[in-house]
Write an enzyme that holds these catalytic residues in place. Structure first.
Site, short mmCIF file in Angstrom:
data_model
loop_
_atom_site.label_atom_id
_atom_site.label_comp_id
_atom_site.label_asym_id
_atom_site.label_seq_id
_atom_site.Cartn_x
_atom_site.Cartn_y
_atom_site.Cartn_z
N LYS A 33 -7.27 -2.12 17.46
CA LYS A 33 -7.60 -0.81 16.89
C LYS A 33 -8.84 -0.24 17.58
CE LYS A 33 -5.38 -2.08 12.57
NZ LYS A 33 -5.47 -2.63 11.22
N GLN A 77 -9.53 -4.74 6.66
CA GLN A 77 -8.32 -5.43 7.11
C GLN A 77 -7.80 -6.36 6.01
OE1 GLN A 77 -6.76 -4.72 9.97
NE2 GLN A 77 -5.16 -6.23 9.74
N ASP A 100 -6.19 4.15 5.59
CA ASP A 100 -4.97 3.40 5.30
C ASP A 100 -4.07 4.09 4.27
OD1 ASP A 100 -4.74 1.04 6.70
OD2 ASP A 100 -6.09 -0.06 5.37
N1 GUN Z 1 -2.94 -5.76 7.43
C1 GUN Z 1 -1.67 -5.60 7.85
N2 GUN Z 1 -1.33 -4.29 7.84
C2 GUN Z 1 -2.42 -3.61 7.42
C3 GUN Z 1 -2.68 -2.24 7.21
O1 GUN Z 1 -1.85 -1.35 7.41
N3 GUN Z 1 -3.94 -1.94 6.76
C4 GUN Z 1 -4.87 -2.90 6.53
N4 GUN Z 1 -6.07 -2.52 6.07
N5 GUN Z 1 -4.65 -4.19 6.71
C5 GUN Z 1 -3.43 -4.53 7.16
#
Ligand code: GUN
Length: 266
Positions: A33, A77, A100
């Site tokens: 990311k 995460q 998110d």
């Molecule tokens: N872990 C796996 N997918 C995601 C997501 O879309 N957002 C977050 N914050 N953690 C994740």
């Protein structure tokens, strides 16, 4: 507004990530990311907390990002290490900075069909199906999995009256007796259960579209919810690597830019 337009107007969009613990895949996702942000000119910020961080430590990190004017949007995460309360952490995120779309306010907007940040993997799957002209509207879509990040919001999104959605949606999961009975009827199957090889060729209607969104790990090897033999019957199939994952990351950037745009226009 796009990143270049924001920068020209004197705003550098900022995306933050908070990682708790040392889960290998989670650390790799977060690193990607930040690479994506660097590529498109978004400033990125990161806090890494130890695996034994307390609930108060994690919520304090969230508050720091909530209050940091350089950060337009951020995520914690998931999953968090055992013992931490994910729901309380998500509640501490400022809904305006929720990249998110997982804060209850934003999930509520999704339920209402109101504008707001959409959860990234569901939004990415809808974009992907539209980009490949896979018919969804009025078709039967079976979503396997009901997790917070994919299955549950995806089912809500696909049922909304909006382009690329407007589907007849069935949600099933690994606790459903005779899962194959439901999957066999689907025009579009979206596997998001996190169970390797769950969807097999005999379960798929010939010509149906199959999206592999759920993954699990065997050491460093990424396993898909979709068995390889599905390629012999599906009319459309996402690749194990380079399918849904990059779409999720793209939607994250889109949500971050939209959060920065909202701030500029406020
Ligand atoms: N872990 C796996 N997918 C995601 C997501 O879309 N957002 C977050 N914050 N953690 C994740």
């Amino acid at each position: 507004m796009e990143v270049a337009a924001l920068r020209a107007a004197g705003t550098v969009p900022g995306l933050g990530t908070i990682l708790v613990g040392d889960d290998g895949p989670s650390a790799r996702y977060v690193a990607m990311k930040h690479e994506d942000c660097a590529q498109v000119g978004i400033a990125s910020f990161h806090e890494h907390l130890p695996a034994d961080a307390s609930q108060a430590d994690v919520e304090a990190a969230v508050r720091r990002f909530d209050e940091d004017p350089a950060i337009d949007a951020f995520l914690v995460q998931l999953p968090l290490p055992a013992g931490l309360d994910e729901e309380r952490v998500l509640l501490a995120v400022d809904p305006d900075k929720d990249v998110d779309g997982l804060h209850p306010v934003n999930l509520g907007r999704l339920v209402m069909g109101a504008p707001g940040p959409l959860p990234c993997t569901p939004a990415g799957i809808v974009e992907l199906l539209a980009a490949y002209a896979v018919p969804v509207e009025g078709r039967h879509v079976v979503v396997i999995g009901r997790g917070l990040t994919i299955g549950r919001p995806l089912a809500l999104l696909l049922a909304l009256r909006r382009p690329g959605c407007n589907a007849a949606v069935t949600v099933v999961h690994t606790g459903v007796a005779d899962l194959a009975r439901y999957v066999r009827d689907a025009d579009v199957v979206i596997a998001a259960a996190g169970r390797a090889g769950l969807v097999t060729a005999d379960m798929v209607k010939p010509g149906a579209a199959v999206v592999g969104a759920g993954v699990s790990w065997e050491g460093r090897k990424l396993l898909s919810d979709v068995a390889d033999d599905v390629a012999c019957v599906a009319g459309f199939l996402t690749p194990r690597i380079g399918g849904v994952g990059p779409m999720t990351r793209a939607m994250l950037l889109r949500n971050a830019v939209e959060a920065a745009t909202r701030r500029v226009r406020a």
